[in-house]
Motif scaffolding. Structure first.
Motif, PDB file in Angstrom:
ATOM      1  N   ALA A 260       0.873  -1.182   0.000  1.00  0.00           N
ATOM      2  CA  ALA A 260       0.000   0.000   0.000  1.00  0.00           C
ATOM      3  C   ALA A 260       0.905   1.224   0.000  1.00  0.00           C
ATOM      4  CB  ALA A 260      -0.900   0.014   1.224  1.00  0.00           C
ATOM      5  N   SER A 261       0.784   2.065  -1.007  1.00  0.00           N
ATOM      6  CA  SER A 261       1.712   3.197  -1.136  1.00  0.00           C
ATOM      7  C   SER A 261       0.987   4.459  -1.550  1.00  0.00           C
ATOM      8  CB  SER A 261       2.798   2.874  -2.166  1.00  0.00           C
ATOM      9  OG  SER A 261       3.653   3.985  -2.356  1.00  0.00           O
ATOM     10  N   GLN A 262       1.260   5.537  -0.835  1.00  0.00           N
ATOM     11  CA  GLN A 262       0.699   6.833  -1.222  1.00  0.00           C
ATOM     12  C   GLN A 262       1.351   7.327  -2.506  1.00  0.00           C
ATOM     13  OE1 GLN A 262       1.012   9.697   1.920  1.00  0.00           O
ATOM     14  NE2 GLN A 262      -0.554  11.016   1.085  1.00  0.00           N
ATOM     15  N   SER A 263       2.616   7.036  -2.670  1.00  0.00           N
ATOM     16  CA  SER A 263       3.363   7.460  -3.852  1.00  0.00           C
ATOM     17  C   SER A 263       3.327   6.370  -4.911  1.00  0.00           C
ATOM     18  CB  SER A 263       4.815   7.754  -3.472  1.00  0.00           C
ATOM     19  OG  SER A 263       5.629   7.844  -4.631  1.00  0.00           O
ATOM     20  N   GLY A 264       2.950   6.735  -6.125  1.00  0.00           N
ATOM     21  CA  GLY A 264       2.950   5.760  -7.205  1.00  0.00           C
ATOM     22  C   GLY A 264       4.335   5.361  -7.635  1.00  0.00           C
ATOM     23  N   ALA A 265       5.197   6.357  -7.843  1.00  0.00           N
ATOM     24  CA  ALA A 265       6.546   6.054  -8.327  1.00  0.00           C
ATOM     25  C   ALA A 265       7.327   5.245  -7.303  1.00  0.00           C
ATOM     26  CB  ALA A 265       7.277   7.349  -8.659  1.00  0.00           C
ATOM     27  N   TYR A 266       7.229   5.646  -6.018  1.00  0.00           N
ATOM     28  CA  TYR A 266       7.968   4.888  -5.027  1.00  0.00           C
ATOM     29  C   TYR A 266       7.318   3.528  -4.783  1.00  0.00           C
ATOM     30  CZ  TYR A 266      11.464   4.146  -1.523  1.00  0.00           C
ATOM     31  OH  TYR A 266      12.537   3.647  -0.849  1.00  0.00           O
ATOM     32  N   GLY A 267       5.991   3.471  -4.892  1.00  0.00           N
ATOM     33  CA  GLY A 267       5.335   2.177  -4.814  1.00  0.00           C
ATOM     34  C   GLY A 267       5.820   1.246  -5.895  1.00  0.00           C
TER      35      GLY A 267
ATOM     36  N   GLU B 241      -5.466  10.892  -2.263  1.00  0.00           N
ATOM     37  CA  GLU B 241      -6.344  10.357  -1.210  1.00  0.00           C
ATOM     38  C   GLU B 241      -7.563  11.239  -0.964  1.00  0.00           C
ATOM     39  OE1 GLU B 241      -4.090   9.298   2.267  1.00  0.00           O
ATOM     40  OE2 GLU B 241      -2.943   7.784   1.186  1.00  0.00           O
ATOM     41  N   VAL B 242      -8.276  11.542  -2.028  1.00  0.00           N
ATOM     42  CA  VAL B 242      -9.515  12.307  -1.871  1.00  0.00           C
ATOM     43  C   VAL B 242     -10.538  11.501  -1.074  1.00  0.00           C
ATOM     44  CG1 VAL B 242     -10.588  11.499  -4.021  1.00  0.00           C
ATOM     45  CG2 VAL B 242     -11.171  13.746  -3.122  1.00  0.00           C
ATOM     46  N   ASP B 243     -10.399  10.171  -1.081  1.00  0.00           N
ATOM     47  CA  ASP B 243     -11.344   9.306  -0.367  1.00  0.00           C
ATOM     48  C   ASP B 243     -10.594   8.112   0.223  1.00  0.00           C
ATOM     49  OD1 ASP B 243     -13.502   7.877   0.553  1.00  0.00           O
ATOM     50  OD2 ASP B 243     -14.207   7.268  -1.419  1.00  0.00           O
ATOM     51  N   VAL B 244     -10.319   7.098  -0.576  1.00  0.00           N
ATOM     52  CA  VAL B 244      -9.623   5.906  -0.077  1.00  0.00           C
ATOM     53  C   VAL B 244      -8.186   6.290   0.285  1.00  0.00           C
ATOM     54  CG1 VAL B 244      -8.838   3.575  -0.631  1.00  0.00           C
ATOM     55  CG2 VAL B 244     -11.060   4.377  -1.457  1.00  0.00           C
ATOM     56  N   SER B 245      -7.778   5.936   1.508  1.00  0.00           N
ATOM     57  CA  SER B 245      -6.466   6.342   2.018  1.00  0.00           C
ATOM     58  C   SER B 245      -5.556   5.133   2.223  1.00  0.00           C
ATOM     59  CB  SER B 245      -6.628   7.077   3.348  1.00  0.00           C
ATOM     60  OG  SER B 245      -7.147   6.178   4.331  1.00  0.00           O
ATOM     61  N   THR B 246      -4.281   5.419   2.393  1.00  0.00           N
ATOM     62  CA  THR B 246      -3.322   4.350   2.684  1.00  0.00           C
ATOM     63  C   THR B 246      -3.718   3.567   3.935  1.00  0.00           C
ATOM     64  OG1 THR B 246      -1.548   5.605   1.621  1.00  0.00           O
ATOM     65  CG2 THR B 246      -0.882   3.836   3.098  1.00  0.00           C
ATOM     66  N   PRO B 247      -4.104   4.223   5.056  1.00  0.00           N
ATOM     67  CA  PRO B 247      -4.538   3.422   6.210  1.00  0.00           C
ATOM     68  C   PRO B 247      -5.707   2.496   5.895  1.00  0.00           C
ATOM     69  CG  PRO B 247      -4.071   5.653   6.913  1.00  0.00           C
ATOM     70  CD  PRO B 247      -3.995   5.650   5.415  1.00  0.00           C
ATOM     71  N   GLU B 248      -6.667   2.963   5.092  1.00  0.00           N
ATOM     72  CA  GLU B 248      -7.798   2.093   4.767  1.00  0.00           C
ATOM     73  C   GLU B 248      -7.343   0.895   3.946  1.00  0.00           C
ATOM     74  OE1 GLU B 248     -12.318   2.189   2.947  1.00  0.00           O
ATOM     75  OE2 GLU B 248     -11.050   3.974   2.774  1.00  0.00           O
ATOM     76  N   VAL B 249      -6.411   1.111   3.023  1.00  0.00           N
ATOM     77  CA  VAL B 249      -5.903  -0.003   2.219  1.00  0.00           C
ATOM     78  C   VAL B 249      -5.166  -1.001   3.113  1.00  0.00           C
ATOM     79  CG1 VAL B 249      -4.354  -0.663   0.344  1.00  0.00           C
ATOM     80  CG2 VAL B 249      -5.777   1.381   0.122  1.00  0.00           C
ATOM     81  N   ILE B 250      -4.361  -0.490   4.047  1.00  0.00           N
ATOM     82  CA  ILE B 250      -3.677  -1.383   4.981  1.00  0.00           C
ATOM     83  C   ILE B 250      -4.695  -2.247   5.721  1.00  0.00           C
ATOM     84  CG2 ILE B 250      -2.284  -1.479   7.090  1.00  0.00           C
ATOM     85  CD1 ILE B 250      -0.892   1.085   6.143  1.00  0.00           C
ATOM     86  N   ARG B 251      -5.769  -1.623   6.173  1.00  0.00           N
ATOM     87  CA  ARG B 251      -6.779  -2.386   6.910  1.00  0.00           C
ATOM     88  C   ARG B 251      -7.448  -3.430   6.023  1.00  0.00           C
ATOM     89  NH1 ARG B 251     -11.424  -0.036  10.994  1.00  0.00           N
ATOM     90  NH2 ARG B 251     -12.352  -2.056  11.514  1.00  0.00           N
TER      91      ARG B 251
ATOM     92  N   ALA C  10       4.142  -0.751   3.470  1.00  0.00           N
ATOM     93  CA  ALA C  10       3.395   0.485   3.248  1.00  0.00           C
ATOM     94  C   ALA C  10       4.351   1.666   3.150  1.00  0.00           C
ATOM     95  CB  ALA C  10       2.391   0.716   4.381  1.00  0.00           C
ATOM     96  N   TYR C  11       3.957   2.638   2.338  1.00  0.00           N
ATOM     97  CA  TYR C  11       4.717   3.880   2.181  1.00  0.00           C
ATOM     98  C   TYR C  11       3.740   5.038   2.312  1.00  0.00           C
ATOM     99  CZ  TYR C  11       7.284   7.676  -0.098  1.00  0.00           C
ATOM    100  OH  TYR C  11       7.887   8.883  -0.377  1.00  0.00           O
ATOM    101  N   ALA C  12       4.083   6.007   3.161  1.00  0.00           N
ATOM    102  CA  ALA C  12       3.209   7.169   3.359  1.00  0.00           C
ATOM    103  C   ALA C  12       4.034   8.432   3.480  1.00  0.00           C
ATOM    104  CB  ALA C  12       2.344   6.994   4.604  1.00  0.00           C
ATOM    105  N   GLU C  13       3.529   9.499   2.895  1.00  0.00           N
ATOM    106  CA  GLU C  13       4.139  10.815   3.043  1.00  0.00           C
ATOM    107  C   GLU C  13       3.425  11.608   4.123  1.00  0.00           C
ATOM    108  OE1 GLU C  13       3.746  12.201  -0.916  1.00  0.00           O
ATOM    109  OE2 GLU C  13       5.338  10.904  -1.694  1.00  0.00           O
TER     110      GLU C  13
ATOM    111  N   VAL D 116       5.173  -3.296   7.844  1.00  0.00           N
ATOM    112  CA  VAL D 116       6.437  -2.560   7.878  1.00  0.00           C
ATOM    113  C   VAL D 116       6.227  -1.324   7.018  1.00  0.00           C
ATOM    114  CG1 VAL D 116       7.402  -4.008   6.024  1.00  0.00           C
ATOM    115  CG2 VAL D 116       8.918  -2.640   7.459  1.00  0.00           C
ATOM    116  N   MET D 117       6.409  -0.166   7.635  1.00  0.00           N
ATOM    117  CA  MET D 117       5.937   1.089   7.042  1.00  0.00           C
ATOM    118  C   MET D 117       7.090   2.061   6.832  1.00  0.00           C
ATOM    119  SD  MET D 117       2.708   3.279   8.393  1.00  0.00           S
ATOM    120  CE  MET D 117       2.000   4.617   7.412  1.00  0.00           C
ATOM    121  N   MET D 118       7.163   2.598   5.635  1.00  0.00           N
ATOM    122  CA  MET D 118       8.098   3.667   5.333  1.00  0.00           C
ATOM    123  C   MET D 118       7.329   4.982   5.417  1.00  0.00           C
ATOM    124  SD  MET D 118      11.248   4.420   4.330  1.00  0.00           S
ATOM    125  CE  MET D 118      11.919   2.975   3.512  1.00  0.00           C
ATOM    126  N   LYS D 119       7.576   5.740   6.486  1.00  0.00           N
ATOM    127  CA  LYS D 119       6.952   7.063   6.639  1.00  0.00           C
ATOM    128  C   LYS D 119       8.033   8.100   6.437  1.00  0.00           C
ATOM    129  CE  LYS D 119       4.556  10.650   7.864  1.00  0.00           C
ATOM    130  NZ  LYS D 119       5.646  11.587   7.518  1.00  0.00           N
TER     131      LYS D 119
END
Length: 696
Positions: free
Chosen positions: A163-170, A193-203, A216-219, A242-245
């Motif tokens: 699950a990644s907020q960034s497309g390129a880094y994902g 993330e206008v609606d579906v967010s990284t935390p929701e995808v993780i869940r 997971a990767y999040a900015e 394991v999360m890259m923040k």
């Protein structure tokens, strides 16, 4: 509620802005799904063509003859909201938006993004993106992404998902995973993330049986409680996250905010929350991949005792050094067991690390015999074997594997990692037998340590939160030190008693009544930092000295801050002994009330030796905060001093966290500083409360 199948396993798909050119953004996803034989119908939408990449095209979503489950939208930003409305009207449950030019592009883009969000809410359709690279479900051949990585590295379904907020880094994480031979089942990028967010995808991933590890990767995170629920869902289902923040530095945080047009919480808070709720914040992409790779056997060692078996004494020392730095227990073998091992091999070094020496070349049976002894007698929760290129030998590699496989079949709850240099086919054989292999012994130790930490997190479960007290009645007046103490004391928190003196005579009378040395401090709701203006006098013995101190403090306040409200001074008994601590809480913009506990003085100000936890939490978590300080030994009674009452201290920290959580709607921050941790109990000497609307 959106399910993982709605997002990643639709039955029918429409691609708005589909291109006949498979190299273009609107053409790549269609090309991917044709090549990967997606089973369901795919409807290209392109008003300028009758056919797109061999499939019948439609001029608009409205003209597709059947309903759709999923709409992929790749049109200019001003046209997107209308396509979301049309998709919802055709029954789509999810819309994925490639288009950019939204909040990341400025005020007009933010307005368009708000319009997309409103369209999604009104139509009851969940929206992924915009400014999003897409997703894939490797098992289903579902590839709504324009990432070129799919062309070069076709995903192989496995138990790991991203699950990644960034497309390129994902995409980078995916490519690196593929190169490591890691099977990736689901890959989801969330963009703005206008609606579906990284935390929701993780869940969602954590709730699915065919996922065992989540990277997971999040900015930034907009909804802190949603991240907490996602991590706790993964913990409950024994799935490592394991999360890259990113955004640790001030420059990095500013860049992340600019890129995603969302606020970032303080980095230290992210770090604390991720660990508090059973996940791990990766220090590098390499560490993230190492953890996902080592987790594939799904064996999480039940403790931190690590056994090391090696054919190199030097490598054993190296691994033992890394293990100690990672907080692992490289306990020696029992003396009797060491003697038994020497009887088998007189020149062995059987302490731990256990060095079987080059005698391995002559007698491979040493490995299973020593391994069983280490597991049975040493009680190690995990073992790392260092074989260098021996395991890659065409003569020794496979017989060694056979010995290890037979041995470890009797220990299904123990993890055995291997350090080796071997051809791919031999490594693959070890991996197929459930033995992750590393080339770098340090990375093997770190990965083992992370799996041990996850085992602890899984066993601990979700921390039990204490019941919250009723919200405090702050009243309408100013909140000075005396008012703050009164509110905290009413919540059951230990406060030093004080008396308000409005005149020198009253200060003298208070000192006389309290007896012994007293502290005299300015009473003003407008001056939080009293010491800086000369507003504190300590160790005052005589009543006359108390009167003089009162006059001096009030005069200093009127000189430094003529506009400040001054009620007089507070007179309280001096408290000696114990360890000076600080205890505070503030409302983090992402996670809400966060408690900070640390030792006072230079420990907090210079060394930054502070533990953070999201409130509220119970005494067990408070104990973890105390133990996590670098200076924790001072509280345990260092240098002959009596130990602090840690049970009382933990109870106070927990109760304070409940107060902060119960009043988060009306309090911006609250402090008990200094807090004295005494041999019996603890006592706050000062307090500060700042209202949420208070400009201070």
């Amino acid at each position: 509620m959106t399910t993982l199948d709605d997002l990643l396993n639709p039955r029918s798909i429409a691609i708005v802005g589909a291109s006949d050119d498979p190299t273009r953004i609107g053409g790549r996803p269609l090309s991917h799904m044709i090549r990967q034989r997606f089973a369901g119908p795919v409807y290209p939408v392109n008003p300028k063509r009758d056919r797109v990449q061999g499939l019948q095209a439609y001029p608009s979503l409205a003209e597709i003859p059947d309903g759709i489950d999923f709409a992929l939208i790749a049109v200019p930003a001003p046209l997107v909201a209308e396509q979301v409305r049309l998709a919802a009207a055709r029954g789509a449950k999810t819309a994925l938006i490639f288009s950019s030019g939204f909040a990341e592009a400025g005020a007009e883009g933010a307005r368009l993004q708000d319009e997309v969000a409103a369209a999604g809410r009104a139509g009851g359709i969940r929206v992924l993106g915009p400014n999003c690279l897409g997703l894939f479900n490797a098992e289903a051949g579902f590839y709504p992404t324009f990432s070129s990585t799919i062309d070069r590295a076709t995903p192989v379904p496995g138990g790991i998902s991203i699950a990644s907020q960034s497309g390129a880094y994902g995409s980078h994480i995916y490519m690196a995973s593929h190169a490591r031979g890691l099977g990736i089942r689901y890959w989801v990028t969330t963009g703005n993330e206008v609606d579906v967010s990284t935390p929701e995808v993780i869940r969602l991933l954590a709730e699915h049986d065919d996922v065992h590890t989540i990277m997971a990767y999040a900015e930034s995170v907009k909804d802190g409680p949603a991240l907490v629920e996602a991590l706790e869902t993964a913990r409950a289902n024994r799935k490592p996250v394991v999360m890259m923040k990113v955004g640790r530095s001030a420059v990095g945080a500013a860049a992340a905010s600019s890129h995603t047009a969302s606020l970032a919480g303080e980095d230290a808070v992210y770090d604390a929350v991720i660990r508090q709720h059973g996940a791990w914040r990766a220090r590098s992409t390499e560490e993230m991949l190492d953890l996902a790779y080592a987790a594939r056997p799904r064996i999480y060692p039940a403790g931190r005792r690590l056994g090391l078996v090696t054919i190199s004494g030097g490598a054993g020392v190296l691994m033992a050094d890394v293990a100690e730095a990672e907080g692992l227990d490289v306990a020696p073998m029992p003396e009797q067991s060491q003697a038994e091992m020497r009887a088998i091999l007189p020149f062995a070094a059987p302490r731990n690390p256990v060095d079987v020496t080059a005698q391995l070349f002559n007698d491979l049976s040493l490995i299973p015999r020593f391994t069983r002894t280490m597991l049975d007698r040493g009680g190690y929760d995990g073992i790392i074997g260092f074989w260098t290129s021996v395991a890659g030998s065409p003569i020794l590699g496979r017989p060694l594997l056979a010995h290890l496989t037979e041995t470890m079949a009797d220990y299904p709850d123990r993890l055995f990692l291997h350090v080796m240099l071997a051809p791919e086919e031999i490594r693959a054989a070890y991996e197929a037998a459930g033995f992750p292999c590393f080339e770098d012994p340090s990375r093997a130790v770190i990965a083992m340590g992370l799996l041990m930490r996850f085992a602890e997190a899984f066993a601990a479960g979700r921390p039990e939160a204490p019941p919250l007290p009723a919200p405090a009645d702050l009243g309408a007046g100013p909140l000075g030190e005396r008012e703050a103490k009164r509110l905290l004391a009413a919540a059951g928190l230990p406060m030093v008693p004080d008396r308000l003196a409005t005149t020198p005579e009253e200060a003298a009378a208070a000192a006389r009544a309290l007896g012994g040395p007293v502290a005299i401090k300015l009473a003003s709701p407008d001056i939080a930092h009293k010491t800086e203006i000369g507003g504190v006098a300590l160790g005052i013995e005589a009543p006359a000295a108390a009167a003089a101190a009162h006059e001096r403090i009030v005069a200093a306040a009127r000189l430094a801050r003529p506009e400040a409200r001054v009620a007089g001074t507070l007179v309280s008994p001096m408290v000696s002994g114990g360890v000076e601590c600080l205890l505070g809480a503030r409302n983090d913009p992402v996670f809400g009330p966060v408690v900070a506990f640390g030792l006072g003085g230079i420990f907090a100000e210079v060394l930054r030796d502070v533990s953070l936890r999201r409130a509220p939490f119970g005494p067990a978590v408070a104990r973890e905060m105390i133990a996590g300080l670098k200076g924790a030994a001072l509280l345990a009674g260092a240098r002959g001093q009596p130990p602090a009452d840690l049970a009382a201290l933990a109870a106070t920290i927990s109760r304070f966290s409940a107060f902060a959580a119960a009043n988060a709607h009306q309090i911006e921050s609250v402090e008990m500083n200094p807090l004295r941790a005494l041999p019996e109990g603890c006592l706050a000497l000062d307090a500060l409360i700042i209202r949420r609307e208070d400009p201070a």
